[in-house]
Design an enzyme around this catalytic site. Structure first.
Site, PDB file in Angstrom:
ATOM      1  CD  GLU A 210      -2.067  -2.006   0.864  1.00  0.00           C
ATOM      2  OE1 GLU A 210      -2.681  -2.504  -0.353  1.00  0.00           O
ATOM      3  OE2 GLU A 210      -1.350  -2.821   1.487  1.00  0.00           O
ATOM      4  CG  ASN A 288      -2.083  -5.092  -2.993  1.00  0.00           C
ATOM      5  OD1 ASN A 288      -1.768  -5.809  -1.761  1.00  0.00           O
ATOM      6  ND2 ASN A 288      -1.582  -3.803  -2.887  1.00  0.00           N
ATOM      7  CG  ASP A 333      -5.962  -4.469  -1.512  1.00  0.00           C
ATOM      8  OD1 ASP A 333      -4.770  -4.943  -1.663  1.00  0.00           O
ATOM      9  OD2 ASP A 333      -6.557  -4.070  -0.739  1.00  0.00           O
ATOM     10  CB  CYS A 632      -6.529   4.914  12.527  1.00  0.00           C
ATOM     11  SG  CYS A 632      -4.800   4.439  11.507  1.00  0.00           S
TER      12      CYS A 632
END
Length: 701
Positions: A210, A288, A333, A632
């Protein structure tokens, strides 16, 4: 009363004393050293016959998670009770499967802390903290988790979150050797997966796609830590010589006009591995693309080998043997890092050596593990990116699924139809027990994306994310669910299913006692009839379960253990329970009567109220929140918080003094990033406006 001869009595006393000493010796350093020194390839293969111990992550090299123990079975599972519980002293996600050999348990918690526990008493033998810098917790996408350890010839191996591979003395927890696995420090590599040991080599992969990373898997000598080989999963800079023929072939499937190597390309090997000793092949699943959007990663198209693939390697040399790509040109992904299982099953009347695999993309695959040839694939959940696979094993794509100019639901989304949560295979029923799910996500290409460019509204760009996609630019329309599926890999259809309260349920264990065990997101440990899916037993766990259980024999008794601690990427901001507590190992036995540990009610203040803000700053605050906070903390007041609190339910004084938290705040010791130099005081005011403005907008009128 007949008198017992003195010599006989003395002999009996000596025997009793010797037995007492032996019993006391269990769990001693000498006992642990002797028990763990035996663990090698021959031990793991021999254990497979009756599975009295649980010596490796997936129980055996094939990663079946099928225990041949049947002392606990459908007839007496209702009598399971708690033998003991153990406090892992963690507040973040716990994803590890406990290893057990002769009553000595090894399990890891968040921040890669390792615990050695005496199963006979439930007491700590030792713990080891690798002292990961907690201010760097943001360098991983998906919580500061660790999926477990490996055990081999008296050593315990753990991959630390910051990229170190560490060998510990199994008896004392002291460091034997330590190696930095990070190949290029400009990328944010982490380790969350469990190492495996094949033929005296510790095998480990890394996460980080990522953020921008080039995937690889590395083998280290178990005795010395010397690096033996490294195999990259995607090609590097084409101006430099390819590392091997496999990389040269892969480069032909990438468009170099995008300079894909600057963002690494992806393909990180952050979880699954398995090994077939007879074929001398080890298998990995690759991750990914980096970035997610192929339009930015490889604009002219291409399969982008070896993304989203199963790959077979020679464990001695790391040399490529074969691959099968499950999602060519990955654009969603759709990692193939989800747990794989090696099995021998009948296909069209013929016994075949296969890999059983259910990756993120929603299809269940049966692949010939001798050569990588496609056998079959069938979707196990609804999908909207492909209608199926052709006879050559290529997906029949829905053209609109790659249309990235406007928001569209990705089904399944990046959380996957199945993520890292372990599945299990029972050869007696012929079924795979698979945790399936949907987490609604809407995706759209970011046409202006540039590597490492931080801009408002780019998801977590301030923390290094590089997806080249916007997430939930429009509200997703698909529905969330969690589901346990008993999947028939021959018929390619479900035998039975159980609907769960929420996505993100734990991994599974199946046994010769005709049982399936699974922990759930809503805080239960459950046993099902493996043939029918009937629920036979359950017990509360206080908080949500994401890890998989293990089972083993100690002194003639079968135990079942599960490490509990809500977390992982979904668990950061969402939850399905009202109670919370520290990470905990629960161990169950028939007739167990130990008291359950105390958990507390999840602390949530009322919906935020009273923070003064300028409504004109809400829009700008929204964009900043997306690029800094949302993955988060979730959406203020809409989500309820997971193992990280939702800011819409914090006290007004906390939000009023938000700068005290975002700039070198006290929560850095728990993983909070320092936003010094990334945000200004004006930015903080905009964030406060968004947080309070959102709470006001959703407040019941």
């Amino acid at each position: 009363m007949r008198q017992i001869p003195r010599a006989f009595a003395l002999g009996a006393l000596l025997c009793l004393a010797a037995a007492s000493v032996a019993a006391q010796g269990k769990g001693s350093p000498e006992h642990i050293k002797a028990a763990t020194a035996k663990v090698d390839g021959a031990f793991i293969r021999a254990n497979t016959a009756k599975t009295p111990d649980w010596p490796s992550y997936g129980l055996d090299y094939a990663e079946t998670r099928f225990s041949k123990l049947d002392q606990i079975n459908t007839g007496n599972v209702k009598d399971l009770g708690l033998a003991w519980s153990y406090n892992l002293e963690s507040t973040r996600g716990v994803e590890a499967t406990p290893l057990v050999v002769d009553g000595i348990m090894y399990v890891s918690a968040s921040w890669s802390v390792v615990h050695a526990i005496d199963v006979r008493t439930g007491k700590k033998i030792w713990s080891f903290d690798p002292k990961v810098d907690k201010s760097k917790g943001f360098k991983g996408c998906c919580d500061v988790v660790n999926r477990g350890v490996a055990l081999y010839q008296g050593k315990v191996f753990v991959g630390a979150y910051d990229g170190r591979l560490i060998a510990l003395d199994a008896a004392t927890g002291k460091v034997v050797w330590e190696k930095n696995t990070v190949g290029d420090s400009k990328f944010s590599y982490t380790i969350t997966g469990a190492p495996r040991v094949f033929k005296g080599k510790v095998i480990i992969g890394n996460g980080g796609a990522e953020y921008g990373a080039r995937g690889y898997v590395t083998a280290y000598d178990a005795a010395t830590g010397e690096q033996k080989w490294r195999w990259y999963t995607v090609p590097g800079d084409p101006s430099k010589p390819a590392e091997n023929d496999a990389m040269a072939r892969a480069a032909k499937t990438w468009d170099p006009s995008s300079k894909y190597w600057e963002a690494g390309g992806g393909g990180t090997v952050w979880d699954t591995m398995a090994f077939d000793p007879e074929l001398n092949l080890m298998y990995i699943g690759t991750g990914n693309g980096s970035p997610w959007a192929r339009s930015k990663r490889s604009p002219k198209g291409g399969d982008n080998l070896y993304l989203a693939s199963l790959v077979a390697l020679d464990p001695d040399t790391g040399k490529y043997k074969w691959h099968y790509q499950q999602t060519p040109g990955d654009n969603w992904d759709y990692t193939s890092t989800q747990p794989m299982i090696l099995a021998d099953i009948n296909v069209d009347g013929k016994k075949r050596k296969v890999i059983l695999h259910a990756p993120k993309n929603g299809f269940f695959f049966v692949i010939d593990r001798t050569n990588g040839k496609f056998i079959s694939a069938k979707n196990f959940v609804d999908v909207n990116w492909a209608t199926g696979y052709d006879k050559n094993g290529r997906p029949i794509e829905v053209a609109a699924a790659r249309e990235g100019t406007k928001p569209g639901d990705s089904v399944p989304g990046p959380f996957g139809a199945h993520n890292w949560h372990s599945m299990s295979f029972n050869p007696q029923t012929g079924l795979v027990y698979l945790p399936a799910q949907n987490v609604p996500i809407n995706l759209m290409d970011d046409k202006d994306w540039k590597f490492n460019e931080n801009a408002p509204a780019r998801p977590h760009a301030a923390l290094g994310w590089n997806t080249a996609m916007f997430v939930n630019a429009a509200p997703p329309q698909s529905k969330p669910f969690g589901r346990l599926i008993a999947w028939d890999p021959v018929a390619q259809k479900p035998a039975w299913t159980v609907e769960q309260v929420s996505p993100w349920n734990g991994g599974t264990l199946t046994t010769a006692g005709n049982l399936v065990f699974q922990g759930t997101a809503d805080g239960r440990m459950v046993a099902y009839n493996a043939k029918t899916g009937e629920k036979l037993w359950e017990t509360p766990t206080g908080t949500g379960v994401v890890a998989a259980p293990s089972t083993y024999m100690v002194d003639g008794k079968q135990y079942v253990s599960i490490a509990v601690g809500w977390g992982g990427v979904y668990g950061l901001a969402m939850r399905a329970t009202e109670r919370q507590g520290p990470g905990t190992v629960y161990t169950f036995v028939v007739g167990g009567k130990a008291p359950a540990p105390e958990f507390v009610q999840y602390r949530m203040d009322k919906l935020l109220q009273g923070v003064k803000y300028d409504p004109a700053k809400v829009e700008a605050g929204t964009l900043l929140y997306v690029s800094n906070c949302v993955f988060c903390h979730g959406v203020p007041g809409v989500d309820r918080g997971g193992n990280i609190p939702n800011l819409g339910y914090m006290s007004s004084s906390y939000i009023e003094n938000l700068d005290k938290s975002v700039f070198k705040g006290p929560a850095m010791e728990r993983g909070m990033p320092d936003f010094s130099g990334k945000l200004t005081m004006e930015d903080v005011d905009k964030l406060k406006a968004f947080i309070q403005g959102t709470a006001d907008a959703i407040r019941p009128k």
